[in-house]
Write an enzyme that holds these catalytic residues in place. Structure first.
Site, PDB file in Angstrom:
ATOM      1  N   LEU A   1      28.818  97.324  23.789  1.00 52.38           N
ATOM      2  CA  LEU A   1      30.092  97.457  24.497  1.00 52.38           C
ATOM      3  C   LEU A   1      29.907  97.972  25.925  1.00 52.38           C
ATOM      4  CD1 LEU A   1      32.276  98.989  21.639  1.00 52.38           C
ATOM      5  CD2 LEU A   1      31.902  96.582  22.212  1.00 52.38           C
TER       6      LEU A   1
ATOM      7  N   HIS B   1      34.810  95.511  27.674  1.00 51.66           N
ATOM      8  CA  HIS B   1      35.399  95.668  26.337  1.00 51.66           C
ATOM      9  C   HIS B   1      36.439  96.786  26.340  1.00 51.66           C
ATOM     10  CE1 HIS B   1      31.361  93.947  25.059  1.00 51.66           C
ATOM     11  NE2 HIS B   1      32.211  93.131  24.486  1.00 51.66           N
TER      12      HIS B   1
ATOM     13  N   SER C   1      27.572  91.703  27.927  1.00 50.33           N
ATOM     14  CA  SER C   1      26.533  92.419  27.176  1.00 50.33           C
ATOM     15  C   SER C   1      25.150  91.902  27.568  1.00 50.33           C
ATOM     16  CB  SER C   1      26.741  92.238  25.679  1.00 50.33           C
ATOM     17  OG  SER C   1      28.042  92.650  25.347  1.00 50.33           O
TER      18      SER C   1
END
Ligand code: PAF
Length: 279
Positions: free
Chosen positions: A32, A36, A186
């Site tokens: 994350l 996010h 990510s």
């Protein structure tokens, strides 16, 4: 914060929440980042209860090594989620989701799946459709939140709920960027130092392309972007397309009634980065 691995336990917990509570759902593959967290913040604004799932979905990876190398940082993710007051986290195993056969279902999304990412990542959207539908059936949220960085994915999920009569409201959230413009992902953590320094070139170039599109044909803009990347020593362009925002079909001739978006996929070493911009 409640953390569940098991579908039944998660569902028991969710059914103990009052029926008239709005449940917001943010599906993720973990690792994350601020992007996010911005989805979670949006979910919190629109919901009484927020559920985040963390599951690296094997069926949406077209290359086995990409799945193996996908960053997994569960401990850190849980700390982050706790710090932003997330209510529930669902971290299932592949067996919990798929049983003994890890396989996608087959989907059609009125052709959306055949454009851009669909052309370059075999079976990707079948994998996405399979996991998102399954997660929706498990969590049964009121609203579900997806980032516009994966704009094609967002359109496909909107199409999926429409075609399958799923009564979940899909909320698209703006791309969250690093200070230098790189879209948060990510995958960014896997960039080498030199590729990380080079990567903001992607957003810089599509921003310039947006400006050029005002006065030039799509063909001219596309060729200009291709030339820019040809000269770049570290970044390799996979595609740059200008497409109708709704159908995702490549532009043929500019039409004032249509809204367009530019989409790009670039290799920075072995890391594939995508981005897009409204034109
Ligand atoms: O965008 C992602 O992170 C994934 O594609 C999703 C929606 C969580 C499905 O695995």
């Amino acid at each position: 914060m409640f953390v569940f691995k098991n579908v039944k336990k998660l569902q028991q917990h969710l059914s103990s929440i009052n029926d008239d509570k709005r449940v917001g759902f943010v599906p993720t593959m973990g690792a994350l980042h601020e992007g996010h967290l911005s989805l979670i913040k949006k979910a919190q604004e629109k919901s009484d209860h927020v559920v985040v799932s963390i599951f690296v979905n094997p069926t949406q990876f077209d290359k086995p090594e990409d799945l193996i190398k996908y960053p997994r940082t569960l401990e850190n993710d849980l700390k982050l989620l706790e710090s932003v007051n997330c209510n529930v986290v669902f971290t299932p195993t592949a067996k919990e989701i798929y049983g003994d056969t890890i396989q996608s279902k087959y989907f059609t999304f009125d052709g959306l799946e055949n454009q851009m990412e669909g052309k370059f990542r075999d079976g990707h959207f079948d994998g996405v459709g399979t996991i998102v539908k399954r997660l929706f059936e498990i969590v049964k949220p009121t609203n579900a939140f997806f980032g516009e960085k994966d704009f094609q994915q967002l359109q496909i999920i909107k199409k999926m709920v429409e075609k399958h009569n799923i009564s979940i409201n899909i909320v698209g959230c703006e791309i969250f960027r690093e200070d230098d413009g790189l879209a948060m992902s990510s995958r960014n953590t896997r960039l080498s130092d030199e590729h990380r320094l080079a990567a903001p070139f992607i957003y810089k170039t599509i921003k310039k392309a947006r400006k050029k599109f005002k006065k030039n044909t799509a063909k001219k803009v596309i060729n200009w972007v291709k030339k820019k990347f040809k000269k770049h020593p570290l970044l390799e362009l996979e595609y740059f397309e200008i497409a109708d925002q709704k159908t995702l079909k490549t532009i043929i001739k500019k039409d004032d009634d249509k809204r367009y978006r530019a989409f790009i996929a670039v290799f920075a070493g072995e890391i594939r980065l995508i981005d897009n911009i409204r034109l």
